[in-house]
Design an enzyme around this catalytic site. Sequence first.
Site, PDB file in Angstrom:
ATOM      1  N   SER A 153      38.348  35.145  36.929  1.00  0.00           N
ATOM      2  CA  SER A 153      37.821  35.293  38.295  1.00  0.00           C
ATOM      3  C   SER A 153      38.221  34.162  39.227  1.00  0.00           C
ATOM      4  O   SER A 153      37.365  33.427  39.748  1.00  0.00           O
ATOM      5  CB  SER A 153      36.315  35.438  38.221  1.00  0.00           C
ATOM      6  OG  SER A 153      36.015  36.483  37.347  1.00  0.00           O
ATOM      7  N   ARG A 168      44.955  28.878  43.124  1.00  0.00           N
ATOM      8  CA  ARG A 168      44.218  27.608  43.140  1.00  0.00           C
ATOM      9  C   ARG A 168      42.911  27.800  42.391  1.00  0.00           C
ATOM     10  O   ARG A 168      42.387  28.910  42.334  1.00  0.00           O
ATOM     11  CB  ARG A 168      43.927  27.141  44.570  1.00  0.00           C
ATOM     12  CG  ARG A 168      42.864  27.920  45.316  1.00  0.00           C
ATOM     13  CD  ARG A 168      42.915  27.677  46.787  1.00  0.00           C
ATOM     14  NE  ARG A 168      44.116  28.230  47.365  1.00  0.00           N
ATOM     15  CZ  ARG A 168      44.252  29.513  47.763  1.00  0.00           C
ATOM     16  NH1 ARG A 168      43.247  30.354  47.616  1.00  0.00           N
ATOM     17  NH2 ARG A 168      45.365  29.962  48.278  1.00  0.00           N
ATOM     18  N   ASP A 206      36.904  39.619  38.670  1.00  0.00           N
ATOM     19  CA  ASP A 206      35.555  40.178  38.474  1.00  0.00           C
ATOM     20  C   ASP A 206      35.191  41.212  39.537  1.00  0.00           C
ATOM     21  O   ASP A 206      34.465  42.172  39.266  1.00  0.00           O
ATOM     22  CB  ASP A 206      34.478  39.073  38.383  1.00  0.00           C
ATOM     23  CG  ASP A 206      34.533  38.065  39.510  1.00  0.00           C
ATOM     24  OD1 ASP A 206      35.421  38.174  40.386  1.00  0.00           O
ATOM     25  OD2 ASP A 206      33.692  37.138  39.530  1.00  0.00           O
TER      26      ASP A 206
HETATM   27  C1  BGC Z   1      37.107  33.335  43.098  1.00  0.00           C
HETATM   28  C2  BGC Z   1      37.240  34.829  43.009  1.00  0.00           C
HETATM   29  C3  BGC Z   1      36.009  35.425  42.366  1.00  0.00           C
HETATM   30  C4  BGC Z   1      34.737  34.923  43.044  1.00  0.00           C
HETATM   31  C5  BGC Z   1      33.483  35.437  42.379  1.00  0.00           C
HETATM   32  C6  BGC Z   1      35.797  32.949  43.757  1.00  0.00           C
HETATM   33  O1  BGC Z   1      35.644  31.573  43.747  1.00  0.00           O
HETATM   34  O2  BGC Z   1      38.176  32.782  43.825  1.00  0.00           O
HETATM   35  O3  BGC Z   1      38.383  35.191  42.277  1.00  0.00           O
HETATM   36  O4  BGC Z   1      36.078  36.807  42.450  1.00  0.00           O
HETATM   37  O5  BGC Z   1      34.722  33.519  43.043  1.00  0.00           O
HETATM   38  O6  BGC Z   1      33.426  35.065  41.035  1.00  0.00           O
END
Ligand code: BGC
Length: 494
Positions: A153, A168, A206
């Site tokens: 995620s 990142r 996610d």
């Molecule tokens: C991430 C996402 C993720 C979200 C929720 C963010 O910090 O960059 O990829 O979907 O958090 O988990």
Amino acid sequence: MGLITSATGSMADVPKDLMDQITRLEELFTVPQDKLKQISDHFVDELTKGLTVEGGSIPMNPTWCMAFPDGYETGTFLALDMGGTNLRVCEITLPEEKGEFDIIQSKYRMPEELKTGTAEELWNYIADCLQQFIEYHHQDEDLDALPLGFTFSYPATQEYIDHGVLQRWTKGFDIEGVEGKDVVPPFEAALAERGVPIKLTALVNDTTGTLIASAYTDTEMRIGCIFGTGCNAAYMENCGSIPKLAHMNLDPSLPMAINCEWGAFDNEHKVLPRTPYDIVIDKESPRPGQQAFEKMIAGLYLGEIFRLVLLDLHQNQDCAIFETQDVSKLTKAYSLDAGFLSFIEEDPFENLSETHDLFQNKLGISCTKPELELIRRLAELVGTRAARLSACGVAAICKKKGWETCHVGADGSVFNKYPHFKVRGAQALKEILDWPADKGKGKDDPIEILPAEDGSGVGAALIAALTLKRVQQGQNAGIRDPEAMLKAAKVEVK
Ligand code: BGC
């Protein structure tokens, strides 16, 4: 909206200096209707920009998840969820019955040091957990490689579904040597070293998992959202509306799930009403200048925003708060989490006695009644701002796609546990989209945000199933090596 009165108690006995501060904070943290509309309009433009070749701040990552489930997917899959606090491994069986699933799962605590450790430690830890899971649940079995949906995620550029270059780290992760690289090869190498019979079939965000898992049982589902430690959304776009994929000559009517990575909205600070506290959060974070939107709304930051305000009131502002008290515990960064704010907002007592005890026990601060009133109001302001800003993103996707009615599947600790988050979000959607007076209650609304199915378990498994199904049908867009994928995952897919 009643801006001046708190949900409990009254401000009648709050001295003028504290009352002035409350008014100042209300001005700083309240996002009025016209601002909400301005933010969501700009959001629509930025979503569109993210899909172009030039791009913008919002990455709008194509995920190569190219279909909704029809409820009849079958097979056995593994799902791995690398969340912020836990690592979860699941084995999911999708039976013949429509929309059903069986799941077994194990959770492993992610040691805090791992978040700032080395890449090798991370992949080794994850591979060890998977190995343990397989050894425990499939002792002495001669297993063919099980197909795995890996929920990772973080923002990743995917040229293929089993590929992902980390753009990142977010959510406070800071592991050297991973950004800018495909995360799949080192992960697979760690598995191969241990001889673990697993084939990564899909790397999943996610939000995409949430969208697909929710759509498995609800055909109205259009958006998957996470309001948790981080914040983000995914929705289904048509390939024809993704100019940055034009060179691939995909059928324009084909669906493509887009992981928006909307946490990066307004990194250039054009519309978001940032407070001095938001600026400090950003400056002190491992990635300053990134995730501007996320840092105002996600669970990781809510407690910290709240702490920074209280500390500022104590140290700098023209008011008397926590005078003669030892505030040393309050000076520790990230010592208060979103659960701390939830607890304050849930205090049912007129005299805020639970909040009083919380401050006493956790921070060693004994609050006066007026201080408690300020604390309660501040928690409401921080929590309400988060819910209202989140709604701007949901409204923007719906506006972009022209959806006047739909379901949005949401998951994450803030959505599930933070008091009033849902109703505050629904109220904001009503203000942005000019719904009639009887709407915006969070029930029977034109656009309804509903608790999602398990995205990083069932959703990741479904995406793996959909991928194999697609490859079997010869639809190989975004599949690096179709033959190898089918061969490795000797799974019968209908
Ligand atoms: C991430 C996402 C993720 C979200 C929720 C963010 O910090 O960059 O990829 O979907 O958090 O988990």
